[in-house]
Design a protein around this motif. Structure first.
Motif, PDB file in Angstrom:
ATOM      1  N   THR A   3      -2.768   3.251   8.854  1.00 19.08           N
ATOM      2  CA  THR A   3      -1.640   2.323   8.770  1.00 19.08           C
ATOM      3  C   THR A   3      -2.069   0.904   8.468  1.00 19.08           C
ATOM      4  O   THR A   3      -1.304   0.114   7.938  1.00 19.08           O
ATOM      5  CB  THR A   3      -0.843   2.301  10.082  1.00 19.08           C
ATOM      6  N   SER A   4      -3.302   0.568   8.813  1.00 19.14           N
ATOM      7  CA  SER A   4      -3.702  -0.820   8.605  1.00 19.14           C
ATOM      8  C   SER A   4      -4.179  -1.039   7.164  1.00 19.14           C
ATOM      9  O   SER A   4      -4.355  -2.157   6.728  1.00 19.14           O
ATOM     10  CB  SER A   4      -4.818  -1.173   9.581  1.00 19.14           C
ATOM     11  N   GLY A   5      -4.384   0.062   6.437  1.00 21.03           N
ATOM     12  CA  GLY A   5      -4.947  -0.072   5.099  1.00 21.03           C
ATOM     13  C   GLY A   5      -4.010  -0.719   4.102  1.00 21.03           C
ATOM     14  O   GLY A   5      -2.796  -0.757   4.303  1.00 21.03           O
TER      15      GLY A   5
ATOM     16  N   TYR B 246      -3.373   0.418   1.228  1.00 22.01           N
ATOM     17  CA  TYR B 246      -2.622   1.398   0.476  1.00 22.01           C
ATOM     18  C   TYR B 246      -1.252   1.647   1.083  1.00 22.01           C
ATOM     19  O   TYR B 246      -0.251   1.701   0.373  1.00 22.01           O
ATOM     20  CB  TYR B 246      -3.412   2.707   0.358  1.00 22.01           C
ATOM     21  N   VAL B 247      -1.218   1.746   2.410  1.00 21.62           N
ATOM     22  CA  VAL B 247       0.067   1.986   3.055  1.00 21.62           C
ATOM     23  C   VAL B 247       1.017   0.829   2.804  1.00 21.62           C
ATOM     24  O   VAL B 247       2.196   1.028   2.488  1.00 21.62           O
ATOM     25  CB  VAL B 247      -0.114   2.239   4.565  1.00 21.62           C
ATOM     26  N   SER B 248       0.510  -0.390   2.887  1.00 23.35           N
ATOM     27  CA  SER B 248       1.436  -1.508   2.666  1.00 23.35           C
ATOM     28  C   SER B 248       1.900  -1.544   1.211  1.00 23.35           C
ATOM     29  O   SER B 248       3.031  -1.925   0.937  1.00 23.35           O
ATOM     30  CB  SER B 248       0.811  -2.836   3.100  1.00 23.35           C
ATOM     31  N   SER B 249       1.042  -1.107   0.290  1.00 24.03           N
ATOM     32  CA  SER B 249       1.512  -1.082  -1.099  1.00 24.03           C
ATOM     33  C   SER B 249       2.544   0.023  -1.278  1.00 24.03           C
ATOM     34  O   SER B 249       3.494  -0.122  -2.041  1.00 24.03           O
ATOM     35  CB  SER B 249       0.335  -0.886  -2.057  1.00 24.03           C
ATOM     36  N   LEU B 250       2.384   1.134  -0.543  1.00 21.43           N
ATOM     37  CA  LEU B 250       3.388   2.201  -0.613  1.00 21.43           C
ATOM     38  C   LEU B 250       4.725   1.711  -0.076  1.00 21.43           C
ATOM     39  O   LEU B 250       5.778   1.945  -0.674  1.00 21.43           O
ATOM     40  CB  LEU B 250       2.941   3.398   0.230  1.00 21.43           C
ATOM     41  N   VAL B 251       4.646   1.023   1.059  1.00 25.09           N
ATOM     42  CA  VAL B 251       5.875   0.516   1.667  1.00 25.09           C
ATOM     43  C   VAL B 251       6.610  -0.383   0.677  1.00 25.09           C
ATOM     44  O   VAL B 251       7.821  -0.324   0.527  1.00 25.09           O
ATOM     45  CB  VAL B 251       5.544  -0.232   2.976  1.00 25.09           C
TER      46      VAL B 251
END
Lengths: 437, 933
Positions: free
Chosen positions: B273-275, B277-282
């Motif tokens: 979750t901290s990566g 990639y997840v924030s770019s997905l969000v």
């Protein structure tokens, strides 16, 4: 998956009934009629569950289309399918009306047999369907023809057939934008967005590869970054800076994986007219019009309305079909309207003053004032003022959207990009363009 | 010529006429007749009598006529199984036709004829068609396998069709792949046997992802839905699937978009979750979801129902998109209501002003349901965003002034909730509310109003009159109102006993003697007895402070939410119900979100401890005044509105009762009286077996944490308490220092513990200098034993303490360092250690890393030994020292540990294994503290 598909008229009589699955009985047809079409209260959801059977419905004028299932189907797919179904019907016989459905019921059954198999949607592209569901059943196709049909129905490029030839290679691009606005009475923009569509008409020979360039910030920056010479914005030949597109969607012919990785829009277009792209922007929209309302209730029997319309675009451009709709209370007994420009009329049946201005230049201002007389009613409920809405058409794209290029490559035939005649047109229309008063 | 005329034939003897026409020699006439038959069939007439005649028309070159006959066959074959056999030959022949369209038509229709005898004949042609040279036939045959499976699952499995179907996943034609996937998903859902054969693996998923780029929009939906059922083996695979699915978010078909969202939402669970990639997905998810709101209203509805789930799962995705959920004047009502729900979920302090302005606008609309929901939403805003509460209340008051009946009633219901959230803040508006008493005709509104009057009876001068007026029609009231009225009058009586005795008697007799409702009678009796036996106790119970209601209302319960996330875009996500609630029969296993891979877990935990080790142990927190925890179990029954939900969401707070009459030394601060309410009481006293005080081993250097402030002077009315725990000579001690910072001497010290995880309690009375003069300190060492009552605390080592002096009683809570509970007999035999280590499942093993202060293995071993952590074996593997250790808690829990020490690496790796995983965190803390000491 979809267990059955029914079409009813407004009275609830069945016009088409096709069952795909064993778990859907004949009584499902009646259940929907009784519980939804004949329901005392207006339906509150497009999905209804009756005795563990789910009904999805849409309405077109007074025709009901219902899909039935007992399973946990993909609901978005069912609705997309129902809408696609109406598109297909419209493409075959025009408006979806009771009369047309009755006249074409054999055709509809044939289509339904083809585009839904065991409740799974199959190829619904009208261009392809028309090649083999023709209503001229007698026509026997040659072996080559049929194999061409089947490869198209199932093919990777299911939207275009081989061997198309035009003497003149030509394409038309229409950038159609609808501007949506919700403004508070004080002139504060509560929400605004542009929903754009790019309609392409292609009359191109062979299997042409097209590359489409627009002034989207992301697409342009990624290009500029790669070459390292151009700093991306402002310097492009069109002179317009880039715009920020919130989201865009493409016709199935566009290679989405290429768009994701290389930020380029490339595709082999279907023949004829299709919607290439849809997009949405919310930033830096130039709102073509502003409405300043002033409503004053003078006692219980009189209201005064003053509405100013301001156009806000280049003076050299002309807006057309400008229409302002000012709602009036239900107990209106008479209206006196004065306007400087255009024609304004009170339409009792629509409970509104409709003010039409045929043409209006940029940076102009028009005013309308009206006196509304009200009847005394014992209805305690306050009149809830619906918003003032507006319609118009302007010859530019309010989002600032620009087509930068559309290149055509057809390596097998002997015509090049320069030989293709291209036309681009921008039209901005009102979507829901409302100002609260 | 049009076809509509076929709908109009309603003559008698019609069947007879049709029969003649069907047998006509003229092709055109035949076709006309078949059309008439189909039209009659559509409107529901029984034309099954024509079966043989229609089947006779089947042998034709005319494709249109053939299709019509097939349509007829599909409808009536089941009712005429014997005659349906007549058609078999034609089907088999058609399956050999040179025209692929006819081959496909035959195999498609045959699968829809649910007659056992026919299915037998279907197998061979189907097998051929699955390998047909034409993709159109193959894609039709793929679906036909699913049809056949639905009729006779055994046959499909026996005849090897599953393998043939699986082969089609590698077909060169994307549409064949898509239909095969659809068929496989359906078969897997229906039959667990087949599921084993058809199980997806990363290879097949890869093929599907390739086909995804090329098939029709519907095929993409089938493939995405199927991928969403697959759980990747690790984070990397999850990420690579996400990367290949995200381009679909730009598809024009809403179903493709939502199915892609489903895959991404599900796989995100597996990603760090901290990566980045997840924030770019969000970031990528928000725009397509917003775009769905410009689709047709029905699709908007499906999208909104799903967004409602997505927002509950990941509120960050749409937190900046509030405006798109503003209601448009022309939205259909179902879209309006859903938008409203989502607006409330996204409300925060930053956008509350806008939201409130909108809601006020909506509250003046026409649709009654929508207006009510808007009013309710204003109330929810007040509860959710505290700084805006005042504005919300004034908006509600404005709305009450409109005097629109249902608006007023709804407003009163929500104001009751606001009172509960912010007690003693907005009573000034009670007068306004009382003005509208007469207009309330809905039970919920009446009950709410009565609750308000009862709750604030002491501030409403004519409360007795108001309640009396309600009492007149008591019998005709809804139960909800009756219950509320009963409680309100009892409250009033307890607050103003002098002049309301008559009223209370009246209501008690009405509810106990004249009512058939058991709930009402029971409550009446309880109050009656309480009032007659012990009015003080009655006051405690009825007028107790209520727990505050929580902010978020009608949230979906988390496990259901996770299940629904797996069903995004499906009917389940529209109904917000799991599929088995509305789908018949088939078991269909529950879908669950994938868990984070084990590796992942340790990475996360690794980073956390390294930070916390630098900090001093957790500061103590003062437990809230015990009385605020008392839930007025009898009072809250205004459901089924939000308050009911809130009530349910409150975890069963253990009711803790304060001792009302201070009886000298007997300090029963945590009364035992209500223990039985907890159900059963704590069990497990037998766990206290191994008390480690048999071997009196001298303990010299055990680690004693520094004393910390447990009760700061301002909170202790001048008394400051610092303390720590130590284990000396096999005895647990609580080291306490009292400092008097007040102006007067303190006396009468006493101490008591609440029930705790390890049964700690003082072994003797608190022995300290008394009186303690101002500006003096006194220290004492209080021996503890572990024979007290046990209740699991959160965190495990939490200890709640009450300390009394002549001024007041003070509550404090602290954490017991776990090592004081390590027993002296915690050394395990090597063999037993090995066996136990193997015996405990690997899932119980947890790894931590601990910063090394450059200790060698021997010093580490010695340090731990001093604290009863016993090193059983030491090995040297490739330059690393491995220590195998055991320890035992006073309550008999064994913990095994493996400590890896690398000379070059500044961190230790600690692996723990125990049957009681709850103790891990505390054990880790001990290791950290001891090794850093």
């Amino acid at each position: 998956m979809i267990g059955g598909l029914f079409i009813y008229n407004h009275k609830g009589e069945v016009l088409i009934s096709r069952v795909y699955r064993d778990d859907i009985g004949r009584n499902a047809v009646d259940a929907f009629r009784v519980n939804v079409i004949h329901a005392r209260q207006q339906v509150r959801s497009p999905v209804t569950n009756i005795a563990r059977t789910s009904f999805f419905h849409i309405k077109r004028s007074n025709i009901w289309l219902a899909a039935v299932t007992k399973q946990n189907v993909n609901a978005a797919m069912v609705f997309e399918f129902l809408h696609k179904m109406t598109d297909v019907m419209a493409a075959y016989f025009g408006k979806v009306t009771e009369e047309n459905i009755k006249n074409n019921f054999v055709l509809i059954y044939e289509i339904l047999d083809e585009i839904l198999d065991f409740g799974y949607p199959q190829n619904t592209d009208t261009g392809i369907l028309k090649t083999f569901i023709t209503q001229q059943g007698v026509k026997t196709q040659s072996k080559e023809e049929t194999s061409q049909i089947t490869s198209q129905v199932t093919g990777q490029i299911g939207w275009r057939r081989e061997g198309i030839k035009y003497r003149r290679n030509e394409l038309f691009l229409d950038v159609l934008e609808s501007v949506n606005l919700l403004m508070s009475p004080q002139g504060q923009v509560l929400s605004a967005h542009v929903a754009g569509r790019i309609i392409m008409k292609s009359y191109l020979s062979g299997m042409p590869e097209c590359k489409f360039g627009i002034n989207d910030k992301v697409l342009m920056e990624s290009k500029g970054g790669k070459s390292g010479q151009d700093d991306g914005r402002g310097t492009s030949s069109s002179g317009k800076t880039s715009i920020a597109i919130d989201d865009c969607q493409f016709h199935q012919c566009v290679k989405l994986s290429k768009f994701e990785t290389e930020h380029s829009i490339s595709f082999i277009p279907p023949d004829g007219e299709f919607e290439l792209m849809r997009y949405r922007t919310t930033k830096d929209i130039s709102l073509p019009f502003r409405i300043i309302p002033l409503v004053r209730e003078v006692g219980r029997q009189k209201m005064e309305v003053k509405v100013v319309v301001k156009s806000n675009f280049k003076p050299s451009l002309l807006a057309q079909k400008v229409e302002v709709r000012i709602p009036t209370p239900l107990n209106t007994s008479g209206v006196q309207v004065i306007c400087m420009k255009g024609k304004a009329k009170y339409k009792a049946s629509e409970n509104a003053i409709v003010w039409k201005i045929k043409r209006m230049g940029g940076m102009k201002e028009c005013q309308l004032s009206a006196e509304i007389e009200l009847l005394n009613t014992n209805d305690k409920r306050k009149w809830t003022r619906p918003p003032i809405s507006m319609n118009f058409e302007v010859p530019f794209a309010p989002s600032g959207f620009k087509v930068r290029y559309l290149k055509v490559f057809e390596p097998k035939l002997n015509y090049s990009d320069h030989d293709v005649i291209k036309w681009v047109r921008y039209i901005g229309r009102s979507g829901l363009y409302e100002t609260r008063c | 010529m049009t076809d509509s005329k076929y709908f109009t034939t309603t003559k008698k003897g019609e069947i007879f006429e049709l029969k003649a026409e069907l047998n006509s020699d003229k092709k055109e006439k035949k076709k006309e007749a078949v059309k008439k038959v189909i039209a009659s069939m559509t409107v529901g007439k029984d034309v099954s009598a024509l079966f043989p005649d229609v089947v006779n028309c089947m042998q034709t070159d005319n494709l249109e006529l053939k299709k019509l006959v097939y349509l007829y066959l599909m409808n009536y074959a089941k009712s005429q199984p014997d005659m349906a056999i007549m058609a078999v030959n034609t089907f088999v022949k058609d399956c050999e036709d040179s025209n692929p369209l006819i081959r496909a038509l035959a195999v498609r229709t045959m699968g829809c004829i649910r007659v056992d005898k026919i299915t037998e004949y279907l197998c061979e042609p189907l097998r051929k068609c699955l390998k047909d040279e034409d993709p159109y036939v193959r894609k039709t045959a793929a679906v036909c396998v699913a049809k056949l499976h639905d009729i006779n699952a055994q046959l499909v499995e026996d005849q090897g069709f599953l393998d043939l179907l699986k082969d089609l996943l590698s077909d060169s034609n994307p549409m064949v792949v898509a239909n095969a996937v659809a068929a496989i998903s359906e078969i897997m859902d229906a039959s667990p046997n087949a599921a084993q054969v058809l199980e997806m693996n990363s290879g097949t998923i890869n093929k599907l992802l390739t086909a995804l780029n090329e098939c029709t929009e519907w095929g993409q939906v089938f493939i995405l839905d199927s991928i969403s059922n697959y759980t990747p083996k690790d984070e990397r695979e999850a990420q690579s699937i996400c990367e290949r699915v995200t381009p679909r978010l730009a598809h024009a078909n809403a179903a493709v978009v939502l199915s892609a969202v489903k895959v991404v939402m599900k796989l995100m669970e597996m990603l760090d979750t901290s990566g980045d990639y997840v924030s770019s997905l969000v970031k990528k998810l928000a725009p397509p979801l917003v775009t769905l709101l410009s689709a047709e209203p029905e699709i908007q509805y499906v999208a909104l129902r799903n967004i409602n789930l997505i927002v509950q799962k990941r509120s960050d995705i749409l937190k900046n998109e509030m405006k798109v959920f503003f209601v448009k004047y022309n939205d259909p009502i179902y879209v309006k209501l859903e938008k409203l729900d989502i607006m409330i979920r996204l409300t925060s302090q930053s956008n509350i002003a806008q939201v409130l302005a909108e809601l006020k606008e909506y509250a003046t609309e026409v649709d009654v349901d929508f207006v009510r929901k808007s009013v309710r939403a204003i109330g929810r805003c007040a509860i959710k965003v505290e700084p805006a509460a005042e504005r919300c209340v004034s908006t509600l008051l404005d709305l009450i002034q409109t005097k629109v009946n249902y608006v007023v009633q709804e407003a009163i219901v929500v104001i009751k909730d606001i009172f509960r959230k912010y007690p003693n803040k907005y009573e000034s508006i009670i007068a306004t509310l009382c003005e509208n008493l007469d207009t309330l005709d809905e039970p919920e509104a009446r009950a709410s109003m009565i609750w308000i009057i009862g709750e604030y009876a002491e501030r409403i001068d004519n409360a007795d009159e108001l309640l009396e007026s309600f009492l007149e029609g008591f019998q005709d009231e809804n139960t909800q109102v009756q219950l509320q009225l009963l409680t309100a009058i009892v409250k009033l009586f307890l607050k103003r006993p002098t002049d309301t005795q008559e009223l209370v008697q009246q209501v008690l007799s009405l509810s106990t003697q004249d009512s058939d409702n058991p709930d009402l009678r029971d409550r009446g009796y309880i109050y009656w007895r309480l009032l007659s036996t012990d009015p003080a106790a009655a006051k405690e119970v009825v007028l107790a402070e209520k727990p505050l209601i929580s902010e978020e209302t009608d949230l979906i319960e988390p496990t259901l939410l996770d299940e629904l996330i797996c069903h995004i875009s499906s009917l389940a996500s529209v109904y917000h119900k799991p599929p088995n609630a509305f789908v018949e029969g088939r078991g269909g296993q529950r879908r669950v979100l994938p868990a984070k891979s084990q590796q992942e877990g340790t990475v996360e935990e690794m980073s956390a401890p390294t930070e916390t080790t630098q900090q001093p142990p957790q500061p103590t927190t003062v437990i809230p005044g015990a009385d605020s925890l008392i839930g007025d179990l009898l009072d809250i029954d205004l459901g089924p509105g939000p308050s009911m939900m809130q009530q349910q969401m409150y975890p069963q707070q253990p009711p803790v009762q304060t001792q009302a009459s201070g009886g000298g030394g007997g300090m029963d601060i945590f009364g035992e009286g209500l223990d039985n309410l907890l159900g059963g009481g704590p069990s497990g006293g037998d766990m206290l077996g191994g008390l480690g005080d048999i071997f009196g081993m001298p303990q010299s250097q055990s680690y004693i944490p520094p004393q910390e402030v447990w009760l700061p002077a301002p909170k202790g009315k001048g008394m400051e308490i610092t303390g720590t725990f130590a284990r000396k000579n096999n005895q647990i001690n609580m080291e306490l220092t009292f400092t008097n910072k007040a102006m007067q001497p303190m006396t009468g010290f006493a101490i008591q513990f609440n029930k705790n995880s390890f049964g700690l309690m003082p072994a003797q009375v608190l022995n300290i200098r008394s009186p303690l003069p101002p500006n003096q300190s006194a220290s004492t060492s209080l021996p503890l034993n572990t024979t007290g009552p046990i209740q699991k605390m959160e965190p495990l080592t939490l200890l709640q303490v009450a300390i009394k002096n002549n001024i007041d009683v003070f509550y404090l809570s602290t954490q017991v360092p776990l090592h004081v509970l390590f027993a002296e007999d915690g050394e395990m035999e090597k063999k037993i250690f090995l066996a136990t280590w193997k015996d405990i499942p690997a899932s119980n093993e947890v790894q931590y890393t601990i910063n090394n202060d450059q200790h060698s293995a021997d010093t580490v071993s010695q340090k731990l030994r001093n604290n009863n952590v016993f090193t059983i074996a030491k090995r040297n593997v490739e330059g690393q020292d491995m220590l195998y250790q055991s320890l035992k808690l006073t309550n008999g829990i064994w913990v095994l540990a493996e400590l890896k020490i690398q000379p070059s690496n500044p961190t230790f790796v600690l692996s723990l294994k125990s049957r009681a995983v709850d103790v891990y965190e505390a054990v880790r803390q001990v290791y950290v503290n001891i090794l850093h000491n």
